[in-house]
Design a protein around this motif. Structure first.
Motif, mmCIF file in Angstrom:
data_model
loop_
_atom_site.group_PDB
_atom_site.id
_atom_site.type_symbol
_atom_site.label_atom_id
_atom_site.label_comp_id
_atom_site.label_asym_id
_atom_site.label_seq_id
_atom_site.Cartn_x
_atom_site.Cartn_y
_atom_site.Cartn_z
ATOM 1 N N GLY A 149 0.787 -1.220 0.000
ATOM 2 C CA GLY A 149 0.000 0.000 0.000
ATOM 3 C C GLY A 149 0.824 1.277 0.000
ATOM 4 N N LEU A 150 1.697 1.439 0.994
ATOM 5 C CA LEU A 150 2.443 2.692 1.143
ATOM 6 C C LEU A 150 3.431 2.940 0.018
ATOM 7 C CD1 LEU A 150 3.165 2.813 4.993
ATOM 8 C CD2 LEU A 150 1.385 3.990 3.707
ATOM 9 N N ILE A 151 3.890 1.862 -0.641
ATOM 10 C CA ILE A 151 4.886 2.022 -1.698
ATOM 11 C C ILE A 151 4.383 2.934 -2.810
ATOM 12 C CG2 ILE A 151 4.084 -0.104 -2.817
ATOM 13 C CD1 ILE A 151 7.689 1.213 -2.909
ATOM 14 N N ARG A 152 3.103 2.873 -3.138
ATOM 15 C CA ARG A 152 2.580 3.677 -4.246
ATOM 16 C C ARG A 152 2.617 5.175 -3.944
ATOM 17 N NH1 ARG A 152 0.000 0.302 -8.062
ATOM 18 N NH2 ARG A 152 -0.037 -1.862 -7.333
ATOM 19 N N PRO A 153 2.071 5.640 -2.801
ATOM 20 C CA PRO A 153 2.201 7.081 -2.518
ATOM 21 C C PRO A 153 3.642 7.535 -2.315
ATOM 22 C CG PRO A 153 1.179 5.928 -0.672
ATOM 23 C CD PRO A 153 1.203 4.975 -1.816
ATOM 24 N N VAL A 154 4.485 6.652 -1.743
ATOM 25 C CA VAL A 154 5.892 7.024 -1.556
ATOM 26 C C VAL A 154 6.571 7.217 -2.908
ATOM 27 C CG1 VAL A 154 8.131 6.228 -0.712
ATOM 28 C CG2 VAL A 154 6.097 5.951 0.705
ATOM 29 N N LEU A 155 6.290 6.311 -3.851
ATOM 30 C CA LEU A 155 6.859 6.447 -5.197
ATOM 31 C C LEU A 155 6.367 7.714 -5.886
ATOM 32 C CD1 LEU A 155 6.621 2.750 -6.438
ATOM 33 C CD2 LEU A 155 8.729 4.060 -6.137
ATOM 34 N N ARG A 156 5.073 8.022 -5.718
ATOM 35 C CA ARG A 156 4.545 9.260 -6.324
ATOM 36 C C ARG A 156 5.188 10.491 -5.701
ATOM 37 N NH1 ARG A 156 -0.539 6.456 -6.223
ATOM 38 N NH2 ARG A 156 -1.063 7.477 -4.243
ATOM 39 N N LEU A 157 5.431 10.442 -4.408
ATOM 40 C CA LEU A 157 5.974 11.600 -3.701
ATOM 41 C C LEU A 157 7.471 11.774 -3.930
ATOM 42 C CD1 LEU A 157 5.516 13.893 -1.614
ATOM 43 C CD2 LEU A 157 6.029 12.213 0.176
ATOM 44 N N LEU A 158 8.228 10.681 -3.839
ATOM 45 C CA LEU A 158 9.694 10.759 -3.871
ATOM 46 C C LEU A 158 10.311 10.288 -5.175
ATOM 47 C CD1 LEU A 158 10.458 9.359 -0.284
ATOM 48 C CD2 LEU A 158 10.225 11.749 -0.973
ATOM 49 N N GLY A 159 9.538 9.554 -5.992
ATOM 50 C CA GLY A 159 10.126 8.935 -7.176
ATOM 51 C C GLY A 159 10.933 7.706 -6.766
ATOM 52 N N GLU A 160 11.341 6.919 -7.735
ATOM 53 C CA GLU A 160 12.055 5.685 -7.413
ATOM 54 C C GLU A 160 13.402 5.953 -6.748
ATOM 55 O OE1 GLU A 160 12.066 3.860 -11.253
ATOM 56 O OE2 GLU A 160 10.174 2.788 -10.906
ATOM 57 N N ARG A 161 14.132 6.947 -7.254
ATOM 58 C CA ARG A 161 15.444 7.260 -6.672
ATOM 59 C C ARG A 161 15.307 7.789 -5.244
ATOM 60 N NH1 ARG A 161 20.664 8.001 -8.269
ATOM 61 N NH2 ARG A 161 21.876 9.587 -7.170
ATOM 62 N N GLY A 162 14.381 8.723 -5.024
ATOM 63 C CA GLY A 162 14.164 9.258 -3.685
ATOM 64 C C GLY A 162 13.695 8.198 -2.710
ATOM 65 N N THR A 163 12.902 7.247 -3.203
ATOM 66 C CA THR A 163 12.418 6.163 -2.359
ATOM 67 C C THR A 163 13.568 5.289 -1.882
ATOM 68 O OG1 THR A 163 10.264 6.123 -3.472
ATOM 69 C CG2 THR A 163 10.921 4.130 -2.291
ATOM 70 N N VAL A 164 14.514 5.015 -2.761
ATOM 71 C CA VAL A 164 15.683 4.216 -2.376
ATOM 72 C C VAL A 164 16.494 4.942 -1.298
ATOM 73 C CG1 VAL A 164 17.865 3.227 -3.176
ATOM 74 C CG2 VAL A 164 15.807 3.007 -4.587
ATOM 75 N N ILE A 165 16.676 6.243 -1.457
ATOM 76 C CA ILE A 165 17.442 7.024 -0.479
ATOM 77 C C ILE A 165 16.748 7.017 0.883
ATOM 78 C CG2 ILE A 165 18.264 9.339 0.109
ATOM 79 C CD1 ILE A 165 18.629 9.813 -2.918
ATOM 80 N N TYR A 166 15.442 7.281 0.875
ATOM 81 C CA TYR A 166 14.677 7.273 2.130
ATOM 82 C C TYR A 166 14.815 5.927 2.833
ATOM 83 C CZ TYR A 166 10.596 5.531 4.604
ATOM 84 O OH TYR A 166 9.783 4.872 5.481
ATOM 85 N N GLY A 167 14.666 4.833 2.079
ATOM 86 C CA GLY A 167 14.740 3.502 2.671
ATOM 87 C C GLY A 167 16.073 3.237 3.347
ATOM 88 N N HIS A 168 17.157 3.664 2.712
ATOM 89 C CA HIS A 168 18.485 3.454 3.300
ATOM 90 C C HIS A 168 18.654 4.243 4.602
ATOM 91 C CE1 HIS A 168 19.636 1.512 -0.473
ATOM 92 N NE2 HIS A 168 20.744 1.132 0.114
ATOM 93 N N LEU A 169 18.192 5.472 4.623
ATOM 94 C CA LEU A 169 18.324 6.284 5.834
ATOM 95 C C LEU A 169 17.513 5.695 6.982
ATOM 96 C CD1 LEU A 169 18.130 9.878 4.272
ATOM 97 C CD2 LEU A 169 20.156 8.728 5.193
ATOM 98 N N PHE A 170 16.299 5.261 6.678
ATOM 99 C CA PHE A 170 15.453 4.697 7.729
ATOM 100 C C PHE A 170 16.028 3.382 8.232
ATOM 101 C CE2 PHE A 170 11.932 2.850 9.912
ATOM 102 C CZ PHE A 170 11.177 3.919 10.363
#
Length: 405
Positions: free
Chosen positions: A266-287
């Motif tokens: 579920g959350l992956i879709r809004p996260v991808l829309r908000l951050l894009g694929e590259r931003g999503t990868v960065i967020y995931g690593h930091l968390f």
């Protein structure tokens, strides 16, 4: 949802469910057949996990290549039948040798996750692939919910009960797939099977020809090594640190799986829309870095139980990376790509269990220079930071569908 897609998701769910079913009982099972203490059992657990991973590493590209040639349907169905038989063998195994053989065969059958992902790629538009890979990840997470819960409960009836349950579930899903699964590999995209490409190194070499893919494969590998700390060490860590029993271990893994399913389904879709694929990868690593550090230092079982599901909020990394790489290959090579990624995950599983269980044993053994059972999580945090550095240095690229020929 189409029945065939449901079958694919159930197949992935059963892959993780089968793993989760046996995790809560593995420390007791190994101690039962070896008569060893917990530290020694952890080392043997690492050997069994590594044997499983070696086979998955070797057979990932083979299974992916076979599915590109002969279709997804026969590969998936045959693998499920063999998986069911393998769990039956492990259910009656009375020695570490038979358990080892069971893990070797299990590693071969588990390589079908690449075929499941290839099927999802077959039926998805390029812009939808990352989100649909998230559905596969959600199914994996759901299996991680049900598996440990059932494994913990069944473990109360003996260390063998979870294996019988896993065998039955695999057999039932094979029957379901035989009824509903339609083939997606047509003559238009069917690709000849080539042994030169049906091995990890040949597959990596082919993928490495695409600009920008190499660093992404490195990032994917480092993340998988770090992530494998959970299946490799969690049961031993919480038993040593907090004295948890199989039921509590199962509950903690179930909480992690619930959040993985929520995030990737579920959350992956809004996260991808908000951050894009590259931003999503960065967020995931930091968390993930923050989560691993917290688990390394936690001293309260209650806080650890709270942190467990929160750690899964970083589970967006895999589908986002898969989406980026899937767009860079042609339709006739999706099986090869997913086979290569399966091999990377397997390579991580070869390295990580021995690394993590060895680190755990080194810091919990009676002769340890310092008592620090959370050391493997600190190691994982360091690997995540290295992966993030590699990803940030890799040039952002516009993904295009290019055939690997």
């Amino acid at each position: 949802m189409r029945p065939a897609v449901l079958f694919i998701l159930i197949t992935v769910m059963l892959d993780s469910m089968g793993i989760g079913l046996i995790i809560p009982v593995m420390p007791d099972l190994i101690q039962e057949v070896r008569g060893a203490d917990l530290s020694t059992a952890a080392l043997w657990g690492g050997v069994l996990s590594t044997a499983f991973a070696v086979m998955q590493f070797l057979f990932g590209p083979v299974i992916g290549g076979l599915s590109d040639r002969f279709g997804r349907r026969p590969v998936l169905l045959i693998s499920l039948v063999v998986m069911a038989l393998d769990y039956l063998v492990m259910a009656v195994a009375g020695s570490i040798v038979l358990l080892l053989i069971g893990r070797i065969v299990g590693g071969m059958t588990a390589a079908t996750q690449s075929t499941a992902n290839a099927y999802m790629a077959d039926i998805s538009k390029p812009e939808d692939r990352a989100a649909n890979f998230g559905l596969v990840g959600a199914a994996f997470g759901l299996g991680f919910v049900l598996g440990p819960l059932l494994g913990g409960l069944l473990g109360e009836f003996g260390t063998r009960a979870p294996f019988y349950a896993a065998a039955g579930l695999a057999a039932l899903n094979a029957l379901f797939g035989y009824i509903v699964l339609k083939e997606t590999v047509t003559d238009e995209i069917r690709r000849p099977f080539q042994w030169a490409r049906a091995n990890p190194w040949g597959s990596f070499r082919q993928l490495g020809r695409l600009p920008g893919i190499g660093p992404l494969l490195v990032v994917f590998f480092l993340y998988q090594v770090a992530f494998m700390v959970y299946p490799a060490i969690w049961s031993y860590f919480v038993k040593e640190r907090f004295g948890w029993e199989p039921a509590t271990i199962g509950l903690s893994l179930a909480l992690f799986g619930i959040m993985m399913a929520v995030v990737q389904g579920g959350l992956i879709r809004p996260v991808l829309r908000l951050l894009g694929e590259r931003g999503t990868v960065i967020y995931g690593h930091l968390f993930d870095t923050a989560a691993f550090l917290a688990l390394a230092l936690v001293t309260s079982g209650t806080i650890a139980l709270i942190l467990t599901p929160l750690a899964a909020l970083a589970a967006v990394i895999t589908p986002a990376l898969q989406g980026i790489m899937s767009k860079a290959v042609g339709r006739d090579a999706q099986g090869e790509l997913q086979g290569a990624l399966t091999s990377i995950m397997a390579l991580a599983m070869i390295i990580s269990p021995l690394m993590m269980t060895g680190t755990f044993a080194a810091f919990t053994d009676a002769d340890a220079p310092a008592y620090f059972p959370g050391a493997p999580f600190l190691l994982s945090a360091g690997l995540i930071l290295i992966g993030l550095a590699v990803f940030l240095r890799a040039p952002a690229r516009r993904s295009t569908a290019s055939d690997i020929r």
